[in-house]
Design a protein around this motif. Structure first.
Motif, PDB file in Angstrom:
ATOM      1  N   GLY A 109      22.715  -6.738  -8.939  1.00  0.00           N
ATOM      2  CA  GLY A 109      22.991  -6.569 -10.358  1.00  0.00           C
ATOM      3  C   GLY A 109      21.777  -6.229 -11.196  1.00  0.00           C
ATOM      4  N   PHE A 110      20.731  -5.693 -10.576  1.00  0.00           N
ATOM      5  CA  PHE A 110      19.522  -5.250 -11.277  1.00  0.00           C
ATOM      6  C   PHE A 110      18.823  -6.397 -12.012  1.00  0.00           C
ATOM      7  CE2 PHE A 110      22.562  -1.684 -11.208  1.00  0.00           C
ATOM      8  CZ  PHE A 110      21.874  -0.838 -10.349  1.00  0.00           C
ATOM      9  N   VAL A 111      18.785  -7.558 -11.375  1.00  0.00           N
ATOM     10  CA  VAL A 111      18.106  -8.712 -11.965  1.00  0.00           C
ATOM     11  C   VAL A 111      16.957  -9.155 -11.047  1.00  0.00           C
ATOM     12  CG1 VAL A 111      20.171  -9.503 -13.147  1.00  0.00           C
ATOM     13  CG2 VAL A 111      19.688 -10.365 -10.858  1.00  0.00           C
ATOM     14  N   GLN A 112      16.130 -10.027 -11.556  1.00  0.00           N
ATOM     15  CA  GLN A 112      15.043 -10.710 -10.834  1.00  0.00           C
ATOM     16  C   GLN A 112      13.829  -9.821 -10.587  1.00  0.00           C
ATOM     17  OE1 GLN A 112      16.732 -12.573  -7.331  1.00  0.00           O
ATOM     18  NE2 GLN A 112      17.891 -14.050  -8.549  1.00  0.00           N
ATOM     19  N   GLY A 113      13.987  -8.637 -10.049  1.00  0.00           N
ATOM     20  CA  GLY A 113      12.844  -7.767  -9.843  1.00  0.00           C
ATOM     21  C   GLY A 113      11.931  -8.232  -8.718  1.00  0.00           C
ATOM     22  N   CYS A 114      10.644  -7.905  -8.848  1.00  0.00           N
ATOM     23  CA  CYS A 114       9.626  -8.217  -7.837  1.00  0.00           C
ATOM     24  C   CYS A 114       8.912  -9.506  -8.214  1.00  0.00           C
ATOM     25  CB  CYS A 114       8.630  -7.053  -7.757  1.00  0.00           C
ATOM     26  SG  CYS A 114       7.105  -7.403  -6.867  1.00  0.00           S
ATOM     27  N   VAL A 115       8.792 -10.417  -7.279  1.00  0.00           N
ATOM     28  CA  VAL A 115       8.152 -11.700  -7.572  1.00  0.00           C
ATOM     29  C   VAL A 115       6.703 -11.516  -8.016  1.00  0.00           C
ATOM     30  CG1 VAL A 115       7.355 -13.871  -6.556  1.00  0.00           C
ATOM     31  CG2 VAL A 115       9.680 -13.072  -6.119  1.00  0.00           C
ATOM     32  N   LEU A 180      10.518  -3.487 -14.214  1.00  0.00           N
ATOM     33  CA  LEU A 180      10.614  -4.175 -15.500  1.00  0.00           C
ATOM     34  C   LEU A 180      11.659  -3.509 -16.394  1.00  0.00           C
ATOM     35  CD1 LEU A 180       6.848  -4.895 -16.316  1.00  0.00           C
ATOM     36  CD2 LEU A 180       8.572  -6.520 -15.557  1.00  0.00           C
ATOM     37  N   ARG A 181      11.656  -2.171 -16.441  1.00  0.00           N
ATOM     38  CA  ARG A 181      12.661  -1.454 -17.227  1.00  0.00           C
ATOM     39  C   ARG A 181      14.055  -1.674 -16.662  1.00  0.00           C
ATOM     40  NH1 ARG A 181      11.236   3.010 -20.401  1.00  0.00           N
ATOM     41  NH2 ARG A 181      13.490   3.145 -20.786  1.00  0.00           N
ATOM     42  N   MET A 182      14.175  -1.723 -15.336  1.00  0.00           N
ATOM     43  CA  MET A 182      15.464  -1.981 -14.698  1.00  0.00           C
ATOM     44  C   MET A 182      16.051  -3.294 -15.178  1.00  0.00           C
ATOM     45  SD  MET A 182      16.104  -3.055 -10.723  1.00  0.00           S
ATOM     46  CE  MET A 182      15.493  -4.723 -11.098  1.00  0.00           C
ATOM     47  N   ARG A 183      15.230  -4.327 -15.225  1.00  0.00           N
ATOM     48  CA  ARG A 183      15.711  -5.639 -15.662  1.00  0.00           C
ATOM     49  C   ARG A 183      16.087  -5.618 -17.138  1.00  0.00           C
ATOM     50  NH1 ARG A 183      11.370  -9.950 -14.188  1.00  0.00           N
ATOM     51  NH2 ARG A 183      13.038 -11.382 -14.864  1.00  0.00           N
ATOM     52  N   ALA A 184      15.293  -4.931 -17.945  1.00  0.00           N
ATOM     53  CA  ALA A 184      15.579  -4.879 -19.378  1.00  0.00           C
ATOM     54  C   ALA A 184      16.873  -4.123 -19.658  1.00  0.00           C
ATOM     55  CB  ALA A 184      14.417  -4.228 -20.121  1.00  0.00           C
TER      56      ALA A 184
END
Length: 208
Positions: A109-115, A180-184
């Motif tokens: 779902g395009f959340v969390q991203g890279c740790v 970062l843009r993906m999460r936003a």
């Protein structure tokens, strides 16, 4: 003479419990961020007393640095697995890796991203220890990508007008920004734009 460091109290540390704490911490930190993740939740996840946490880690900061290490170890294994595929030319291997990562984020779902990117945004200004670990791991990732690009240059699939390590740094930096843009935006558009610019313009434009 310096005073000896006090011995830790409690049960003797167990390597398996230590690894479980790191894995539980990675899961929680990836989902909720470092600041919002409490030690109590981590120890509850694996059913150990809160006090035993400090038999394994000197502080939450030290624990966070080891979580960075574990995540990077797993991510680097995935990256090197794709880039070691000798059945594909180097640039196709690299694109296959980013296609795989984009598909994985879509499933979540395009959340969390890279740790590591999340630690960079949240923590590194306040923790020199974690900053050093994050920077080291990013350099390692970039080095693996650079080796793939250098192979493409040797094969003649990619021009050598820019050093492979410069290209690799730019690609990794762009990917982390796209996450970062993906999460936003909670969507795939930033990742698709990244792949188009990198593989259709940046690298394709430097092909022989």
């Amino acid at each position: 003479m310096d005073a000896a460091k006090p011995a830790r109290r409690g049960p003797k540390p167990n390597a398996q419990t230590r690894q479980k704490l790191i894995e539980a911490g990675l899961k929680e930190i990836h989902a909720n961020g470092f600041a919002a993740t409490g030690i109590q939740k981590i120890v509850d996840d694996i059913n150990v007393p809160k006090g035993s946490f400090y038999n394994y880690f000197d502080s939450k900061e030290a624990f966070g640095a080891e979580v960075c290490d574990r995540y990077s170890e797993q991510a680097l294994a995935r990256l090197t697995g794709f880039l070691a595929d000798a059945d594909k030319p180097p640039l196709r291997r690299l694109k296959a890796y980013f296609d795989d990562r984009a598909a994985s984020f879509a499933l979540r779902g395009f959340v969390q991203g890279c740790v590591l990117g999340n630690f960079s945004a949240e923590t590194v200004d306040h923790s020199e220890l974690i900053r050093q670990h994050v920077a080291t791991h990013f350099r390692r990732w970039s080095g693996v990508i650079a080796a793939c690009l250098a192979e493409a240059q040797r094969d003649g699939a990619l021009a050598g007008d820019l050093p492979a390590d410069t290209l690799a740094d730019f690609i990794l930096n762009s990917w982390e920004g796209a996450l970062l843009r993906m999460r936003a935006e909670r969507g795939a558009a930033p990742l698709e734009a990244f792949k188009q610019m990198v593989f259709d313009t940046l690298l394709h434009g430097r092909a022989h």
